[in-house]
Design an enzyme around this catalytic site. Structure first.
Site, mmCIF file in Angstrom:
data_model
loop_
_atom_site.group_PDB
_atom_site.id
_atom_site.type_symbol
_atom_site.label_atom_id
_atom_site.label_comp_id
_atom_site.label_asym_id
_atom_site.label_seq_id
_atom_site.Cartn_x
_atom_site.Cartn_y
_atom_site.Cartn_z
ATOM 1 N N LYS A 179 -12.001 -0.459 -3.644
ATOM 2 C CA LYS A 179 -11.340 -1.093 -3.901
ATOM 3 C C LYS A 179 -10.667 -2.543 -3.457
ATOM 4 C CE LYS A 179 -9.739 -2.489 -8.507
ATOM 5 N NZ LYS A 179 -9.997 -3.816 -7.382
ATOM 6 N N SER A 221 -11.770 -6.037 -10.913
ATOM 7 C CA SER A 221 -10.284 -5.340 -11.593
ATOM 8 C C SER A 221 -9.902 -5.881 -12.429
ATOM 9 C CB SER A 221 -9.422 -6.403 -10.085
ATOM 10 O OG SER A 221 -8.713 -5.811 -9.736
ATOM 11 N N SER A 241 -3.555 -3.086 -7.182
ATOM 12 C CA SER A 241 -4.264 -3.515 -7.707
ATOM 13 C C SER A 241 -5.213 -1.595 -7.768
ATOM 14 C CB SER A 241 -5.368 -4.119 -8.070
ATOM 15 O OG SER A 241 -5.100 -5.089 -9.035
ATOM 16 N N LYS A 250 -6.450 1.333 -9.755
ATOM 17 C CA LYS A 250 -7.149 1.383 -10.639
ATOM 18 C C LYS A 250 -7.839 2.437 -10.433
ATOM 19 C CE LYS A 250 -6.935 -3.883 -12.106
ATOM 20 N NZ LYS A 250 -5.983 -4.824 -10.028
#
Length: 407
Positions: A243, A141, A81, A84
């Site tokens: 993140k 997320s 992820s 992202k």
């Protein structure tokens, strides 16, 4: 009488030319300006960087781009992820350009709704504001939010992935290739710790008005409240992004950033064994950087560093400087060794345009060059009239002659 006057005028002109040449030679040797910061020594002894329980990692100064520690930082790995970050970056870019508005409504397709993994829990057929989707991507997320955003911006996820790759190339992400907007496992989808640190640097510096979103701990949508998976936000008050990521292939990953005083660092760890491990290993990197290094802001964007002679122009000098802020990362307490040297191109002639490359700025620490920046013209210089160009040619000739005699 007329002959004496002509002789006097020529001598005066030659003298002016020699004086001008001397100014040019002095002007090309410039040291750190008087207002540069200085801190007395003693010198800091810097230990080797910590070794982490991770497959790959990097620690970067977000302002200067200087790398303080790294291991396997250019290895191509599944980013999960962390992908992202690019999805969010492109949305922020569109918002900044005015192509998107925070209140624009995004239609949620069945594909977005059905996307597995972590979710924002948007409903098929509903319309969700861009701003809400962006929060759902960054804070919780949401794979569903990422696909919906990709479809809204580019018409489809495949087309959005193409945009992602174009911007990755623009940002110098040489070991990155995206196949989707989410980071869900698929062959040919990879990135590196170094590339992700570079992307984080751009997120922080290119669109700072959006960056505060990355520090938010919770997000609620449709009556469902979820917490940010970046547990470092609870552990370290100086941490404010960015993140997390996890898949079985990628392991537990984290791109983090923290700011203390005037220094901002970005840490990337990839392939740790647990949620706790990715936080602990990130903390090790950040603590090391803040303990042993500091960031110095040397010059503002547009700072004038020299005024060299321009031949054949409508003016005799051009303002020269930097078109970006200049930061340097230094070992703590070594400011007294910091120097700057300006290297200008010789015999510059009009016309010159704003932004033209006219030389370099070398910043040294002791006898080592620690940074080089391009010097540019900060103003336009048009060609002078016929007599101005003619006089400059004569002056230039005697300037060159003087230089040969004094070598």
């Amino acid at each position: 009488m007329g002959q004496s006057l002509r002789l006097f005028s020529l001598r005066t002109f030659v003298g002016a030319a020699l004086f001008s040449a001397a100014l040019v030679s002095v002007g090309t040797l410039t040291s750190m300006p008087a207002n540069a910061q200085t801190i007395p020594q003693p010198q800091t002894i810097i230990p080797s960087a910590p070794q982490l329980a991770a497959n790959s990692w990097i620690l970067m100064d977000a302002n200067s781009g200087h790398i303080l520690a790294q291991n396997n930082a250019d290895e191509r790995l599944p980013p999960a992820s962390l992908t992202k970050l690019m999805t969010a970056y492109l949305a922020e870019r569109e918002l900044d350009r005015g192509s998107l508005s925070p209140d624009d409504k995004v239609n949620v397709s069945e594909k977005a709704w059905r996307t597995g993994g972590s979710k924002m829990f948007i409903e098929v057929g509903s319309q969700v504001p861009v701003e809400k989707l962006l929060h759902g991507i960054v804070i919780v997320s949401g794979n569903d939010a990422s696909v919906a955003m990709a479809e809204h911006i580019a018409g489809g996820e495949a087309q959005f992935a193409d945009l992602m790759n174009q911007h990755a190339a623009r940002l110098g992400m040489e070991n990155t290739h995206f196949e989707n907007a989410t980071g869900l496992p698929v062959e040919g989808h990879y990135s590196s710790a170094h590339d992700l640190a570079r992307l984080a640097q751009h997120i922080i510096n290119d669109y700072p008005e959006h960056y505060k979103m990355y520090s938010e701990r919770d997000f609620a949508y449709g009556g469902i409240e979820q917490s940010n998976r970046n547990r470092l936000l609870w552990r370290d008050p100086s941490a404010d992004g960015l993140k997390t990521g996890w898949t079985e292939a990628a392991g537990y990953c984290l791109v983090s950033s923290a700011k203390r005083e005037d220094m901002r660092l970005v840490a990337v760890v990839m392939g740790t064994k647990s949620e706790e491990a990715r936080v602990q290993e990130s903390q090790k990197l950040l603590s090391y950087g803040f303990r042993f290094y500091e960031t110095k802001h040397l010059y503002e964007r547009g700072a004038v560093l020299a005024n060299p002679r321009i031949w054949g122009g409508d003016i005799n000098e051009v303002r020269v400087g930097v078109d970006k802020e200049v930061f340097m990362t230094l070992p703590r307490n070594r400011n007294e060794e910091l120097r700057a040297r300006i290297n200008l191109k010789s015999d510059m002639s009009a016309p010159i345009s704003v932004g033209d490359d006219v030389g370099t700025l070398d910043v040294t620490l002791g006898d080592k060059v620690v940074g080089t920046r391009t010097l540019v013209a900060l103003e336009d210089v048009e060609e002078g009239g016929f007599f101005k160009r003619l006089m400059d040619q004569v002056q230039r000739f005697f300037s060159g002659l003087f230089s040969r005699f004094t070598d």
